[in-house]
Design a protein around this motif. Structure first.
Motif, PDB file in Angstrom:
ATOM      1  N   ALA A  70       0.903  -1.268  -0.020  1.00  0.00           N
ATOM      2  CA  ALA A  70      -0.033  -0.085  -0.085  1.00  0.00           C
ATOM      3  C   ALA A  70       0.972   1.212   0.082  1.00  0.00           C
ATOM      4  O   ALA A  70       0.721   2.091  -0.731  1.00  0.00           O
ATOM      5  CB  ALA A  70      -0.818  -0.192   1.126  1.00  0.00           C
ATOM      6  N   ARG A  71       1.902   1.168   0.823  1.00  0.00           N
ATOM      7  CA  ARG A  71       2.771   2.399   0.942  1.00  0.00           C
ATOM      8  C   ARG A  71       3.729   2.551  -0.372  1.00  0.00           C
ATOM      9  O   ARG A  71       3.677   3.734  -0.714  1.00  0.00           O
ATOM     10  CB  ARG A  71       3.638   2.200   1.977  1.00  0.00           C
ATOM     11  CG  ARG A  71       2.992   2.379   3.225  1.00  0.00           C
ATOM     12  CD  ARG A  71       4.167   2.269   4.495  1.00  0.00           C
ATOM     13  NE  ARG A  71       3.653   2.562   5.678  1.00  0.00           N
ATOM     14  CZ  ARG A  71       4.255   2.381   6.969  1.00  0.00           C
ATOM     15  NH1 ARG A  71       5.546   2.541   6.892  1.00  0.00           N
ATOM     16  NH2 ARG A  71       3.653   2.554   8.162  1.00  0.00           N
ATOM     17  N   VAL A  72       4.101   1.527  -1.029  1.00  0.00           N
ATOM     18  CA  VAL A  72       4.530   1.730  -2.320  1.00  0.00           C
ATOM     19  C   VAL A  72       3.821   2.266  -3.545  1.00  0.00           C
ATOM     20  O   VAL A  72       4.215   3.227  -4.016  1.00  0.00           O
ATOM     21  CB  VAL A  72       5.367   0.228  -2.719  1.00  0.00           C
ATOM     22  CG1 VAL A  72       5.757   0.174  -4.135  1.00  0.00           C
ATOM     23  CG2 VAL A  72       6.296  -0.203  -1.659  1.00  0.00           C
ATOM     24  N   VAL A  73       2.522   1.678  -3.369  1.00  0.00           N
ATOM     25  CA  VAL A  73       1.653   2.203  -4.607  1.00  0.00           C
ATOM     26  C   VAL A  73       1.143   3.559  -4.342  1.00  0.00           C
ATOM     27  O   VAL A  73       1.240   4.557  -5.106  1.00  0.00           O
ATOM     28  CB  VAL A  73       0.341   1.264  -4.601  1.00  0.00           C
ATOM     29  CG1 VAL A  73      -0.676   1.865  -5.348  1.00  0.00           C
ATOM     30  CG2 VAL A  73       0.684  -0.134  -4.975  1.00  0.00           C
ATOM     31  N   PHE A  74       1.034   4.120  -3.100  1.00  0.00           N
ATOM     32  CA  PHE A  74       0.975   5.396  -2.613  1.00  0.00           C
ATOM     33  C   PHE A  74       1.793   6.150  -3.106  1.00  0.00           C
ATOM     34  O   PHE A  74       1.583   7.448  -3.579  1.00  0.00           O
ATOM     35  CB  PHE A  74       0.451   5.545  -1.147  1.00  0.00           C
ATOM     36  CG  PHE A  74       0.371   6.912  -0.875  1.00  0.00           C
ATOM     37  CD1 PHE A  74      -1.084   7.426  -0.814  1.00  0.00           C
ATOM     38  CD2 PHE A  74       1.121   7.689  -0.165  1.00  0.00           C
ATOM     39  CE1 PHE A  74      -1.495   8.690  -0.276  1.00  0.00           C
ATOM     40  CE2 PHE A  74       0.887   8.800   0.368  1.00  0.00           C
ATOM     41  CZ  PHE A  74      -0.239   9.306   0.246  1.00  0.00           C
ATOM     42  N   SER A  75       3.095   5.965  -2.841  1.00  0.00           N
ATOM     43  CA  SER A  75       4.365   6.623  -3.390  1.00  0.00           C
ATOM     44  C   SER A  75       4.331   6.781  -5.010  1.00  0.00           C
ATOM     45  O   SER A  75       4.836   8.029  -5.180  1.00  0.00           O
ATOM     46  CB  SER A  75       5.534   6.103  -2.794  1.00  0.00           C
ATOM     47  OG  SER A  75       5.542   5.712  -1.298  1.00  0.00           O
ATOM     48  N   THR A  76       3.989   5.600  -5.786  1.00  0.00           N
ATOM     49  CA  THR A  76       4.163   5.940  -7.135  1.00  0.00           C
ATOM     50  C   THR A  76       3.085   7.086  -7.519  1.00  0.00           C
ATOM     51  O   THR A  76       3.616   7.680  -8.517  1.00  0.00           O
ATOM     52  CB  THR A  76       4.088   4.687  -7.664  1.00  0.00           C
ATOM     53  OG1 THR A  76       2.646   4.211  -7.392  1.00  0.00           O
ATOM     54  CG2 THR A  76       5.037   3.689  -7.286  1.00  0.00           C
ATOM     55  N   TYR A  77       1.981   6.981  -7.203  1.00  0.00           N
ATOM     56  CA  TYR A  77       0.769   7.965  -7.497  1.00  0.00           C
ATOM     57  C   TYR A  77       1.390   9.410  -6.944  1.00  0.00           C
ATOM     58  O   TYR A  77       1.105  10.292  -7.656  1.00  0.00           O
ATOM     59  CB  TYR A  77      -0.392   7.715  -6.849  1.00  0.00           C
ATOM     60  CG  TYR A  77      -1.150   6.487  -7.854  1.00  0.00           C
ATOM     61  CD1 TYR A  77      -1.597   7.032  -9.030  1.00  0.00           C
ATOM     62  CD2 TYR A  77      -1.159   5.314  -7.285  1.00  0.00           C
ATOM     63  CE1 TYR A  77      -2.158   5.903  -9.705  1.00  0.00           C
ATOM     64  CE2 TYR A  77      -1.705   4.251  -8.066  1.00  0.00           C
ATOM     65  CZ  TYR A  77      -2.454   4.607  -9.246  1.00  0.00           C
ATOM     66  OH  TYR A  77      -2.910   3.638  -9.868  1.00  0.00           O
TER      67      TYR A  77
END
Length: 342
Positions: free
Chosen positions: A229-236
């Protein structure tokens, strides 16, 4: 067995009769690893032969300036796609942030306007990241809905009217879209610097390895302790930041904005990302190849215009490029161009 040939002094024996032609596997591997560069070189040679203006310094500089906006957005979208998701909201976000920074320029000054614009862009990235990363909603649906929502917000904010900067000659805001550094346009510098920075982030940091892990095999990544979740959040967030940089370039270049200025950008950006070899399935891709993919699209469009083809042919060519790129991506994974059904 291969025969050997011995020289007169008896010191060197060379196998004779060995097939030195490249094997089928070698050719396939070459196309998979260097195919993009080969295609880029072929396009450049073909258009250079067809038009004597194509390879001129002025024309190359113009193309680099033109693709800077698309390329800047594509850098961020590449990271999202490598992470296994999509971001179709970048076109509407470009419209909103460009209108916002231009409109606020005369009201509060260029510096505060730029800060507020980036804050708004990151806020949209946060919403996308929360819905896709933490709520685990489908990224296609989320960002497609966000595309419509942001476009509506843009129309509400602008009242359906275009916006312009009054004193276009007396503001340093023009630096980002119109000035040059060391003979190279500032938009080109912004594009290339972002590409280098995020290439290093993807290849030399633990965050980059996590992005590839989440996009390639989210289950294995979770068992390895990666917080998806944190990784995906950072990509956006990265995608939204890059779109904000593109809005800065666009608003500074035009010194004004239409409320639908970013319409269609999401498709061209995605075409450049796919053409660069980033898989829509996630887990593979690179920023430098995206740069080449964007340059190929830019030079193809420029070449077609120089040869006298109408503007709408660019969209047809873009469609063909997308289909071929996706087809070759899928074919490389299954090991053949076509599949058979029983």
């Amino acid at each position: 067995m291969a025969k050997t040939e011995v020289k007169g002094d008896g010191t060197l024996a060379v196998p004779v009769g060995r097939d030195t032609r490249p094997t089928r596997e070698t050719v396939i591997h070459l196309l998979q690893t260097k195919g993009l560069l080969i295609a880029f070189a072929l396009f450049l040679v073909a258009f250079s032969l067809a038009s004597d203006r194509f390879a001129s310094v002025d024309n190359v500089s113009t193309v680099l300036r033109q693709v800077a906006i698309i390329g800047t957005i594509a850098v961020g979208v590449t990271i999202v796609v490598i992470g296994g998701n999509l971001d179709l909201s970048v076109g509407s976000l470009l419209s909103f942030t460009t209108v916002l920074v231009v409109d606020l320029h005369d009201e509060i000054g260029p510096g505060p306007a730029i800060l507020i614009m980036f804050a708004a862009a990151l806020a949209v990235g946060c919403v996308n990241g929360l819905l896709v990363g933490f709520a685990r909603l489908n990224s296609l649906i989320v960002t497609l809905g966000m595309l419509s929502a942001i476009q509506g917000l843009t129309l509400i904010y602008s009242g359906g009217q275009n916006v312009d900067i009054v004193d276009q000659e007396g503001t340093w805001f023009a630096f980002f879209g119109r000035d040059f550094l060391l003979g190279i346009a500032v938009p080109t510098w912004i594009f290339l610097v972002l590409a280098v920075v995020f290439h290093v982030v993807l290849t030399r940091t633990s965050f980059g390895r996590k992005v590839f892990a989440v996009g390639g095999n989210p289950t294995a990544a979770a068992f390895s302790g990666v917080r998806r979740a944190r990784v995906v959040f950072s990509t956006y967030l990265i995608s939204a930041f890059c779109t904000g940089c593109a809005a800065l370039i666009l608003g500074s270049r035009v010194m004004g904005s239409q409320n639908n200025v970013g319409q269609g950008y999401e498709l061209v950006v995605l075409a450049g990302v796919i053409l660069g070899g980033t898989s829509l399935l996630g887990g593979s891709g690179s920023v430098p190849k995206t740069v080449i993919g964007v340059l190929i699209l830019g030079f193809i469009q420029n070449g077609l215009l120089l040869l006298g083809y109408p503007y709408y042919t660019q969209w047809l060519v873009t469609w063909v490029v997308i289909i071929l790129a996706v087809w070759l991506d899928v074919a490389s994974k299954r090991g053949r161009l076509f599949t058979t059904t029983s």
